[in-house]
Enzyme design. Structure first.
Site, PDB file in Angstrom:
ATOM      1  N   ASN A   1      51.160  38.857  30.225  1.00 59.76           N
ATOM      2  CA  ASN A   1      51.073  38.381  31.611  1.00 59.76           C
ATOM      3  C   ASN A   1      49.722  37.712  31.822  1.00 59.76           C
ATOM      4  O   ASN A   1      48.880  37.709  30.929  1.00 59.76           O
ATOM      5  CB  ASN A   1      51.319  39.533  32.602  1.00 59.76           C
ATOM      6  CG  ASN A   1      50.288  40.639  32.454  1.00 59.76           C
ATOM      7  OD1 ASN A   1      49.110  40.437  32.695  1.00 59.76           O
ATOM      8  ND2 ASN A   1      50.740  41.821  32.010  1.00 59.76           N
TER       9      ASN A   1
ATOM     10  N   LYS B   1      54.126  54.057  46.059  1.00 60.80           N
ATOM     11  CA  LYS B   1      53.487  54.342  44.759  1.00 60.80           C
ATOM     12  C   LYS B   1      52.409  55.412  44.896  1.00 60.80           C
ATOM     13  O   LYS B   1      52.245  56.253  44.023  1.00 60.80           O
ATOM     14  CB  LYS B   1      52.825  53.075  44.214  1.00 60.80           C
ATOM     15  CG  LYS B   1      53.790  52.213  43.451  1.00 60.80           C
ATOM     16  CD  LYS B   1      53.163  50.930  42.993  1.00 60.80           C
ATOM     17  CE  LYS B   1      54.261  49.888  42.908  1.00 60.80           C
ATOM     18  NZ  LYS B   1      53.773  48.567  42.617  1.00 60.80           N
TER      19      LYS B   1
HETATM   20  O1  C5P Z   1      54.429  50.550  39.583  1.00 53.08           O
HETATM   21  P1  C5P Z   1      53.460  49.450  39.324  1.00 53.08           P
HETATM   22  O2  C5P Z   1      53.499  48.928  37.915  1.00 53.08           O
HETATM   23  O3  C5P Z   1      53.499  48.339  40.320  1.00 53.08           O
HETATM   24  O4  C5P Z   1      52.048  50.152  39.546  1.00 53.08           O
HETATM   25  C1  C5P Z   1      50.866  49.477  39.361  1.00 53.08           C
HETATM   26  C2  C5P Z   1      49.784  50.461  39.001  1.00 53.08           C
HETATM   27  O5  C5P Z   1      50.262  51.284  37.947  1.00 53.08           O
HETATM   28  C3  C5P Z   1      48.532  49.807  38.460  1.00 53.08           C
HETATM   29  O6  C5P Z   1      47.443  50.629  38.817  1.00 53.08           O
HETATM   30  C4  C5P Z   1      48.762  49.808  36.956  1.00 53.08           C
HETATM   31  O7  C5P Z   1      47.540  49.809  36.240  1.00 53.08           O
HETATM   32  C5  C5P Z   1      49.521  51.092  36.758  1.00 53.08           C
HETATM   33  N1  C5P Z   1      50.512  51.086  35.671  1.00 53.08           N
HETATM   34  C6  C5P Z   1      50.310  51.898  34.571  1.00 53.08           C
HETATM   35  N2  C5P Z   1      51.241  51.966  33.574  1.00 53.08           N
HETATM   36  C7  C5P Z   1      52.376  51.229  33.644  1.00 53.08           C
HETATM   37  C8  C5P Z   1      52.583  50.386  34.749  1.00 53.08           C
HETATM   38  C9  C5P Z   1      51.630  50.344  35.742  1.00 53.08           C
HETATM   39  O8  C5P Z   1      49.286  52.560  34.499  1.00 53.08           O
HETATM   40  N3  C5P Z   1      53.241  51.293  32.652  1.00 53.08           N
END
Ligand code: C5P
Length: 390
Positions: free
Chosen positions: A201, A332
């Site tokens: 990304n 979240k």
């Molecule tokens: O649920 P989402 O991916 O939108 O959440 C974003 C947050 O979760 C960010 O702080 C990101 O660093 C963390 N994250 C994570 N591991 C993942 C996906 C997201 O730590 N696999």
């Protein structure tokens, strides 16, 4: 605190015994280290008498590794006066006497310097470049002040007064996050498809690197776990960088570090899915009918840390949203057991991936909320650190 006062060969060295006396009076333990030239201005007997400890000035005198044992003993090293010579040596990594060797050995601990020299020497581009380099490594400069110099002219180059140097030492003692360790995740993750391709990304890592620097500035030691990025940290004294590639590698590094930390800020843009299989060769085209890539879910690092979190630990997540921003972010915050969530919306111009600016809303578990205007990522990082550590 256990303080080492380093003295180099400038006329302001005559003020070093007074500095030592004031530090001792403030309740600190002091040992002195001096260069050969410093001892032209102030005597060994004076320094040993005011500090109450043997002076370290000869790298070879005892036949032992005294620069290492002294480094282990000291909690902070104050160089006053710091000549252009010692500043240049540290900038160049030169260790050719007792003090410069001690300074290199002190790379993981706080150093304060009080430069003192003629104003034209201070203004020299080499000195200015060296001072900027030392500052970028986390070395703090106190002064120099403007005033009458030993050579009779007026200008910038006078060593800060001993009282001012003592204040700087006390300030560094009272840094808000001194003694704390924080975990930060940054950047994207790359999920391998085959030996030459990946799913990734556009995250640049800028926000996470700025957060690590802002935490270190408050005295914290930082474990920065970052996905692929070209960025480097400037405060390498207090930031330990772990470079990883995939979400699973980031998961392993973050879950290992978190139990040792007082808090964590997870700003990485972690891929939610990865290819179910990674080919060990370059995949070939498969005719005209297209190709199906099967994806499996990655572990959620933030949610895992939320499950591991002890009462005393603080956990901060990020939410990059494109719609229903507040609702999603609040969801979240609860689901992943966070103390704060930093929300940014891709609908805000100048916010999100790749940019040097950001605009965020910090939501706390207690329902309070703080919004930032559009600021540089550095300023946003300072605001976040201020908010989540208060
Ligand atoms: O649920 P989402 O991916 O939108 O959440 C974003 C947050 O979760 C960010 O702080 C990101 O660093 C963390 N994250 C994570 N591991 C993942 C996906 C997201 O730590 N696999």
């Amino acid at each position: 605190m256990r303080i080492i006062v380093g003295i180099t060969g400038g006329i302001a060295a005559y003020k070093a015994p007074e500095l030592v006396r004031l530090l001792k009076k403030a309740g600190h333990e002091v040992r002195c280290a001096a260069t050969e030239h410093a001892l032209e201005f102030v005597t060994r007997v004076t320094l040993e008498t005011v500090s109450g400890a043997p002076l370290y000035s000869n790298l070879f005198a005892s036949g032992r590794t005294e620069h290492i044992s002294l480094k282990d003993w000291g909690e902070i090293l104050v160089v006053a006066p710091a000549t252009a010579n010692i500043i240049g040596k540290v900038a160049g990594g030169i260790a050719d006497d007792a003090l410069s060797t001690l300074l290199l050995a002190f790379s993981q601990k706080p150093v304060i310097m009080a430069p003192a020299m003629n104003c034209e020497m201070w203004a020299h581009p080499a000195v200015q470049r060296n001072v900027a380099l030392l500052k970028s490594w986390g070395i703090r400069m106190v002064g120099p002040e403007e005033g009458e110099l030993a050579c009779g002219v007026n200008g910038v180059g006078r060593m800060a007064e001993p009282e001012q140097i003592v204040d700087a030492v006390c300030q560094s003692e009272s840094l808000k996050l001194k003694g704390e360790r924080w975990l930060v995740t940054a950047g994207p993750t790359y999920e391998r498809i085959d030996s030459v391709r990946f799913i990734g990304n556009y995250s640049s890592g800028k926000m996470g690197f700025a957060l690590a620097e802002a935490l270190a500035k408050q005295g914290a030691d930082v474990e920065l776990v970052t996905g692929p990025t070209y960025l480097n940290v400037s405060n390498c004294q207090h930031i330990n960088v772990h470079r990883v590639e995939s979400a699973r590698e980031m998961y392993a590094a973050a879950t290992e570090a978190f139990p040792r930390c007082q808090g964590a800020i997870l700003s990485a843009a972690v891929a939610d899915y990865r290819p179910a299989e990674c080919a060990d060769h370059k995949l070939k085209k498969q005719g005209d009918e297209g190709m199906t890539l099967q994806l499996v879910q990655n572990p959620d690092i933030l949610a895992t840390l939320g499950g591991m979190k002890r009462e005393s630990q603080r956990l901060v997540g990020f939410a990059l949203e494109t719609d229903h921003e507040l609702e999603n972010a609040q969801g979240k915050l609860k689901r992943k057991n966070l103390d704060y969530i930093v929300m940014n919306s891709l609908r805000d111009k100048g916010a999100g991936f790749g940019t040097d600016t950001n605009k965020v809303t910090i939501l706390a578990a207690d329902g309070s909320r703080k919004e930032s205007p559009l600021l540089s990522k550095k300023e946003v990082a300072e605001m976040i650190v201020q908010e989540v550590t208060s």
